[in-house]
Design an enzyme around this catalytic site. Sequence first.
Site, mmCIF file in Angstrom:
data_model
loop_
_atom_site.group_PDB
_atom_site.id
_atom_site.type_symbol
_atom_site.label_atom_id
_atom_site.label_comp_id
_atom_site.label_asym_id
_atom_site.label_seq_id
_atom_site.Cartn_x
_atom_site.Cartn_y
_atom_site.Cartn_z
ATOM 1 N N ARG A 12 0.850 -1.197 0.000
ATOM 2 C CA ARG A 12 0.000 0.000 0.000
ATOM 3 C C ARG A 12 0.876 1.232 0.000
ATOM 4 N NH1 ARG A 12 -5.264 -1.623 1.818
ATOM 5 N NH2 ARG A 12 -5.119 -3.783 2.517
ATOM 6 N N GLY A 13 0.476 2.235 -0.800
ATOM 7 C CA GLY A 13 1.206 3.497 -0.821
ATOM 8 C C GLY A 13 0.304 4.615 -0.352
ATOM 9 N N PHE A 15 -1.286 6.698 -2.022
ATOM 10 C CA PHE A 15 -2.454 6.932 -2.868
ATOM 11 C C PHE A 15 -3.234 5.682 -3.243
ATOM 12 C CE2 PHE A 15 -0.073 10.758 -3.343
ATOM 13 C CZ PHE A 15 -1.044 11.740 -3.408
ATOM 14 N N GLY A 16 -2.676 4.531 -3.034
ATOM 15 C CA GLY A 16 -3.417 3.366 -3.495
ATOM 16 C C GLY A 16 -2.911 2.033 -2.972
ATOM 17 N N VAL A 17 -3.650 1.030 -3.373
ATOM 18 C CA VAL A 17 -3.334 -0.350 -2.987
ATOM 19 C C VAL A 17 -2.786 -1.059 -4.218
ATOM 20 C CG1 VAL A 17 -4.325 -2.512 -2.118
ATOM 21 C CG2 VAL A 17 -5.280 -0.323 -1.396
ATOM 22 N N LYS A 33 -2.386 -1.208 -9.616
ATOM 23 C CA LYS A 33 -2.391 -0.219 -8.536
ATOM 24 C C LYS A 33 -3.716 0.514 -8.592
ATOM 25 C CE LYS A 33 0.573 3.534 -6.872
ATOM 26 N NZ LYS A 33 1.920 4.090 -6.994
ATOM 27 N N ASP A 130 12.022 10.964 -6.613
ATOM 28 C CA ASP A 130 11.714 10.173 -5.424
ATOM 29 C C ASP A 130 12.520 8.884 -5.450
ATOM 30 O OD1 ASP A 130 10.458 9.701 -3.001
ATOM 31 O OD2 ASP A 130 8.764 8.674 -3.914
HETATM 32 N N1 LIG Z 1 5.456 -3.415 -9.857
HETATM 33 C C1 LIG Z 1 5.496 -3.934 -8.616
HETATM 34 N N2 LIG Z 1 5.889 -5.196 -8.417
HETATM 35 C C2 LIG Z 1 5.943 -5.720 -7.168
HETATM 36 N N3 LIG Z 1 5.616 -5.041 -6.051
HETATM 37 C C3 LIG Z 1 5.219 -3.764 -6.183
HETATM 38 C C4 LIG Z 1 5.140 -3.142 -7.459
HETATM 39 N N4 LIG Z 1 4.719 -1.877 -7.290
HETATM 40 C C5 LIG Z 1 4.546 -1.719 -5.962
HETATM 41 N N5 LIG Z 1 4.845 -2.836 -5.292
HETATM 42 C C6 LIG Z 1 4.756 -3.043 -3.827
HETATM 43 O O1 LIG Z 1 3.713 -2.261 -3.328
HETATM 44 C C7 LIG Z 1 4.204 -1.326 -2.364
HETATM 45 C C8 LIG Z 1 3.432 -0.024 -2.483
HETATM 46 O O2 LIG Z 1 3.746 0.600 -3.696
HETATM 47 P P1 LIG Z 1 3.218 2.029 -4.125
HETATM 48 O O3 LIG Z 1 3.873 2.425 -5.373
HETATM 49 O O4 LIG Z 1 1.731 2.041 -4.104
HETATM 50 O O5 LIG Z 1 3.599 2.990 -2.933
HETATM 51 P P2 LIG Z 1 4.951 3.548 -2.357
HETATM 52 O O6 LIG Z 1 5.999 3.569 -3.408
HETATM 53 O O7 LIG Z 1 5.287 2.759 -1.132
HETATM 54 O O8 LIG Z 1 4.534 5.005 -1.918
HETATM 55 P P3 LIG Z 1 3.860 6.216 -2.708
HETATM 56 O O9 LIG Z 1 2.498 6.300 -2.144
HETATM 57 O O10 LIG Z 1 4.717 7.369 -2.323
HETATM 58 O O11 LIG Z 1 3.835 5.956 -4.159
HETATM 59 C C9 LIG Z 1 5.696 -1.208 -2.643
HETATM 60 O O12 LIG Z 1 6.413 -0.881 -1.502
HETATM 61 C C10 LIG Z 1 6.035 -2.601 -3.150
HETATM 62 O O13 LIG Z 1 6.304 -3.450 -2.061
#
Ligand SMILES: Nc1ncnc2c1ncn2[C@@H]1O[C@H](COP(=O)(O)OP(=O)(O)OP(=O)(O)O)[C@@H](O)[C@H]1O
Length: 352
Positions: A12-13, A15-17, A33, A130
């Site tokens: 989860r980030g 902005f989204g899951v 996402k 970032d």
């Molecule tokens: N393409 C992918 N393949 C595998 N795991 C992923 C992928 N993209 C994201 N993830 C997993 O999901 C998590 C969340 O990713 P996401 O991009 O939503 O948020 P973030 O990078 O942690 O923060 P932000 O909200 O600042 O974008 C990551 O930390 C990673 O573990």
Amino acid sequence: MDSYEKVRVVGRGAFGVCWLCRDKISSAKVIVKMINTHGMSEKEEKYIQSEVNLLKKVQHPLIIGYIDYFTIDNQLAIVMQYAEGGTLEKLINEQRQIKENIPEKTVLEYFTQILIALDHMHSKHIVHRDLKPANILMNRRKTILKLSDFGISKELGTKSAASTVIGTPNYLSPEICESRPYNQKSDMWSLGCVLFELLQLERAFDGENLPAIVMKITQGRLKQMGEHVTPEAKKLVDALLKTNEKSRPDVTDLLVDPVVLPYLISIHCDLGRLEPPTTDKRKPSASLSSRLRTYPTQSTLRAHSSSMSLLSSQHLTPTPSSIETGMKPLIKNLSQSRISSQARYHQHRFTE
Ligand SMILES: Nc1ncnc2c1ncn2[C@@H]1O[C@H](COP(=O)(O)OP(=O)(O)OP(=O)(O)O)[C@@H](O)[C@H]1O
């Protein structure tokens, strides 16, 4: 969402899951996402749009591939390539827990892969903004890295410099901390922080709270590196973590650095060892030129990389003067001309 079957949430980030999904037709694993747009401000919506647009534009073997996007029930779904190996942040945490440094050779191999990806982005005037271990994903075997999360990247005009402050504090450059305009050199600072962390398994700039971290960054108060780190690698870190951005090297400077060059050559030469994928269904009557455009082979690569192979086979160490005079344009050409064959190669190896 009809085309994808949800498997599980992988993260989860802000902005989204992120859902691991299976493409119902190809059975390929992908990440979807999901971003809830309900109640979002105009600014936030624009932010998401820019993420999607950037993902569309950036196609590179060392950058997470964008596949599709659609909206469903007030949610924006972005479909992207799945990285089975997780993030570099996870790897660093695991190594820290077992108290085992990542071999410097591996660190420099990773570092060079990130440089190649940044070279592609910077040549398109895209600053990541970032860059951090959490945004660097890996294949299952942890041999190939892919930059991800262009959520807060910003496309720069050739002349303008944007100045909005967004980012994870520990990797922010002094100019961003001081609300000065940022540019590609800000990514180079973050890259220095990533290199430090890969070598040392701890953050270059850390503190109890945001002001404490910002103070260390703006003063360039870098932690001491351990004895296990070679002077060459320390020199790279020091060059990248210069508080005055004008003194920092850019990507092209580093791609011809004598420490980086052997890794760059090895990454490019590696392409030649790939057998064409056996799943290829194209007729053998396809013209030679079209086949050469598609598959990297020993002979096609030899033509492109004769000078590089020569350098490698004779174990020559490039001198700064040879670099200045000849290597920069050669490497630039090599990087650009290999993108399509690299894409195919890495697509193939990324699932290993
Ligand atoms: N393409 C992918 N393949 C595998 N795991 C992923 C992928 N993209 C994201 N993830 C997993 O999901 C998590 C969340 O990713 P996401 O991009 O939503 O948020 P973030 O990078 O942690 O923060 P932000 O909200 O600042 O974008 C990551 O930390 C990673 O573990």
